[in-house]
Design a protein around this motif. Structure first.
Motif, PDB file in Angstrom:
ATOM      1  N   UNK A  74       0.790  -1.232   0.000  1.00 21.42           N
ATOM      2  CA  UNK A  74       0.000   0.000   0.000  1.00 21.42           C
ATOM      3  C   UNK A  74       0.813   1.269   0.000  1.00 21.42           C
ATOM      4  N   UNK A  75       2.133   1.183  -0.114  1.00 19.83           N
ATOM      5  CA  UNK A  75       2.975   2.378  -0.209  1.00 19.83           C
ATOM      6  C   UNK A  75       2.864   2.993  -1.599  1.00 19.83           C
ATOM      7  N   UNK A  76       2.806   4.321  -1.649  1.00 18.16           N
ATOM      8  CA  UNK A  76       2.688   5.024  -2.917  1.00 18.16           C
ATOM      9  C   UNK A  76       4.010   5.736  -3.239  1.00 18.16           C
ATOM     10  N   UNK A  77       4.548   5.416  -4.412  1.00 17.37           N
ATOM     11  CA  UNK A  77       5.827   5.947  -4.859  1.00 17.37           C
ATOM     12  C   UNK A  77       5.626   6.895  -6.039  1.00 17.37           C
TER      13      UNK A  77
ATOM     14  N   UNK B 160      10.336   7.522  -3.631  1.00 22.31           N
ATOM     15  CA  UNK B 160      10.628   8.051  -4.961  1.00 22.31           C
ATOM     16  C   UNK B 160      11.460   7.021  -5.728  1.00 22.31           C
ATOM     17  N   UNK B 161      11.020   6.699  -6.929  1.00 19.39           N
ATOM     18  CA  UNK B 161      11.761   5.785  -7.789  1.00 19.39           C
ATOM     19  C   UNK B 161      12.516   6.605  -8.823  1.00 19.39           C
ATOM     20  N   UNK B 162      13.843   6.626  -8.712  1.00 16.70           N
ATOM     21  CA  UNK B 162      14.709   7.237  -9.711  1.00 16.70           C
ATOM     22  C   UNK B 162      15.689   6.173 -10.179  1.00 16.70           C
ATOM     23  N   UNK B 163      16.414   6.456 -11.248  1.00 17.48           N
ATOM     24  CA  UNK B 163      17.207   5.433 -11.916  1.00 17.48           C
ATOM     25  C   UNK B 163      18.709   5.707 -11.818  1.00 17.48           C
ATOM     26  N   UNK B 164      19.485   4.630 -11.838  1.00 15.56           N
ATOM     27  CA  UNK B 164      20.922   4.770 -11.971  1.00 15.56           C
ATOM     28  C   UNK B 164      21.289   4.780 -13.447  1.00 15.56           C
ATOM     29  N   UNK B 165      22.451   5.303 -13.776  1.00 13.50           N
ATOM     30  CA  UNK B 165      22.940   5.304 -15.150  1.00 13.50           C
ATOM     31  C   UNK B 165      24.395   5.742 -15.145  1.00 13.50           C
ATOM     32  N   UNK B 166      24.997   5.729 -16.334  1.00 16.12           N
ATOM     33  CA  UNK B 166      26.368   6.187 -16.473  1.00 16.12           C
ATOM     34  C   UNK B 166      27.354   5.039 -16.600  1.00 16.12           C
TER      35      UNK B 166
ATOM     36  N   UNK C 129      11.445  15.907  -6.314  1.00 14.73           N
ATOM     37  CA  UNK C 129      12.740  16.586  -6.396  1.00 14.73           C
ATOM     38  C   UNK C 129      13.231  17.010  -5.019  1.00 14.73           C
ATOM     39  N   UNK C 130      12.303  17.334  -4.130  1.00 17.81           N
ATOM     40  CA  UNK C 130      12.716  17.699  -2.767  1.00 17.81           C
ATOM     41  C   UNK C 130      13.325  16.502  -2.041  1.00 17.81           C
ATOM     42  N   UNK C 131      12.789  15.310  -2.302  1.00 20.65           N
ATOM     43  CA  UNK C 131      13.366  14.090  -1.719  1.00 20.65           C
ATOM     44  C   UNK C 131      14.763  13.855  -2.277  1.00 20.65           C
ATOM     45  N   UNK C 132      14.911  14.040  -3.588  1.00 17.28           N
ATOM     46  CA  UNK C 132      16.223  13.874  -4.223  1.00 17.28           C
ATOM     47  C   UNK C 132      17.222  14.872  -3.637  1.00 17.28           C
ATOM     48  N   UNK C 133      16.788  16.105  -3.439  1.00 16.70           N
ATOM     49  CA  UNK C 133      17.718  17.103  -2.915  1.00 16.70           C
ATOM     50  C   UNK C 133      18.181  16.749  -1.504  1.00 16.70           C
ATOM     51  N   UNK C 134      17.276  16.270  -0.674  1.00 16.53           N
ATOM     52  CA  UNK C 134      17.676  15.851   0.674  1.00 16.53           C
ATOM     53  C   UNK C 134      18.689  14.722   0.591  1.00 16.53           C
TER      54      UNK C 134
END
Length: 456
Positions: free
Chosen positions: A60-63, A405-411, A434-439
């Motif tokens: 039930x978690x929302x991402x 938050x689901x973000x991806x790796x790359x590079x 984006x606020x989660x990413x910044x933290x």
């Protein structure tokens, strides 16, 4: 104002358990008993449903989904237009092999691709199942048309994981390690990576062309495959003029210029295809991921004379151009056009640029923020040295997942955070993610600085 997509799940981030939750943990144990370890995953959470830019796991978690299945759900999850088109087609005809008894959606989609793929020349297409299959067919077509064998791909490229396409993919780990031998007559050539090499487009092109001429020989080359934006390579955007110079070199030497638009195409960058930003008309274009709104479908589209060079039966496949997938793709293309989603992608780009504008100055581990449309990369580096910081990326992604938050790796060096949201993500939801990413970056930056102070 742009319309956001109809959704049946509230577009918000919400955590009700620790991550992963108990049901995901249990599924993980089941998975390890029956799923190959080779099918690795980024996040230890198991999704049950999705709508818009939100995924809901079995607990039930929302991402907030900033990955879109690596660029597939450009118009969001479970869009009503795609569902309706697929359902209507399945009620009429679920499958017929096009090379035995053809069907209407296949022809209609090829007509639409001929309209949106760059260039005023006559264009034809074939439909297949996946991006790798599209690339493989493009290789076969190029070799047949030119009578040549050598295929060129750029440094930092990703073209797939099949035996042929992994040979075109740049890095050995994990895509190629122990899985060879690689295919013959596939060569990697220097590319343009402005943040790392500092070259102008002209300088980078001269380096690439010199390598081809001195080490390979232009007269033996059938095709040069380029991703106008290298997604898995780290969202690398070549220096201005680089691809135009390469395309001109290809024309002068009878080499087909192939744009691999599997990840960046179909409205993700604010144009139908990302090569349009470079002012280049390719001979062939490969399309996949965002084409059918989540259903498996891919295409090779290109000059009619090139596409017609292969004998009947030389290209194609059993499920290629499945009627339901093709009907869904037609609905996706209608939606992009009618709801002005090219403009919407540019709107998403402005939001991301505005939010991240000060990050390079503020955080020493952020080397560069780059992107187009709804496709961005944040390159993480070691303070002072500028070397790739893979450890920082791992920490940032873990923090993001733990906080919904689901973000991806790359590079090539596993140090670029990749952000690929739906172009219809709500503004507030994108800013929250984006606020989660910044933290996460702030924490990783503090850790990196502390580690530097501890160095002898």
């Amino acid at each position: 104002m742009f319309m956001t997509e109809p959704t049946h799940i509230e577009q918000t981030r919400r955590l009700v358990t620790a991550i992963p939750g108990p049901k995901s943990v249990a599924l993980g144990e089941r998975r390890h008993r029956v799923v190959s370890a080779g099918a690795g995953t980024l996040a230890p959470v198991y999704m049950e449903q999705g709508s818009g830019a939100v995924l809901v796991d079995v607990d039930g978690n929302q991402f907030v989904d900033l990955g879109c299945g690596i660029g597939v759900t450009t118009i969001g999850h479970a869009h009503p237009a795609v569902r309706s088109a697929s359902d209507r087609q399945l009620a009429k005809l679920s499958h017929t092999l096009f090379t035995v008894t053809p069907h209407v959606p296949y022809v209609e989609l090829c007509e639409r691709l001929a309209q949106i793929v760059p260039g005023d020349h006559q264009k034809k297409s074939i439909l297949v199942n996946s991006g790798a299959e599209a690339v493989e067919n493009a290789v076969k077509i190029a070799r047949k048309f030119t009578g040549r064998q050598v295929i060129l791909a750029l440094e930092h490229a990703f073209h797939g994981r099949t035996s042929l396409t992994m040979s075109m993919t740049y890095r050995p780990w994990p895509e190629r390690e122990g899985l060879g031998p690689l295919m013959a007559d596939v060569r990697s050539v220097p590319s343009s990576y402005p943040y790392r090499d500092g070259h102008s487009g002209e300088e980078a092109a001269l380096r690439t062309i010199d390598h081809i001429e001195r080490h390979i020989g232009a007269s033996s080359v059938a095709a040069l495959f380029v991703e106008p934006i290298q997604g898995d390579g780290g969202v690398i955007i070549p220096a201005s003029g680089y691809l135009r110079a390469l395309a001109a070199f290809c024309r002068e030497n009878g080499i087909l210029f192939v744009a691999d638009e599997i990840q960046a195409g179909i409205a993700r960058t604010g144009a139908w295809y990302s090569i349009e930003h470079e002012g280049v008309i390719p001979d062939l274009v490969t399309t996949a991921k965002g084409l059918a709104g989540g259903l498996p479908l891919a295409a090779v589209t290109g000059r009619a004379d090139v596409m017609d060079s292969v004998q009947p039966g030389g290209i194609g496949g059993t499920f290629g151009g499945n009627p339901a997938a093709a009907a869904s793709a037609l609905a996706v293309l209608d939606l992009i056009q009618e709801d002005r989603l090219l403009e919407r992608a540019s709107h998403v780009e402005r939001l991301i640029r505005e939010y991240t504008a000060g990050w390079v100055a503020k955080y020493e581990i952020v080397g560069e923020v780059r992107g187009r449309g709804a496709m961005f990369g944040i390159e993480l580096v070691e303070p002072s040295t500028g070397r790739p910081a893979a450890g920082s990326l791992t920490a940032v992604i873990s923090h993001c997942i733990e906080n919904g938050v689901i973000a991806l790796d790359s590079g090539t060096w596993d140090n670029v955070l990749r952000i690929m949201p739906s172009v219809l993500i709500e503004d507030a939801l994108l800013k929250d993610a984006l606020s989660v990413i910044e933290i996460a970056i702030e924490i990783a930056n503090s850790t990196a600085l502390a580690d530097r102070r501890l160095e002898p």
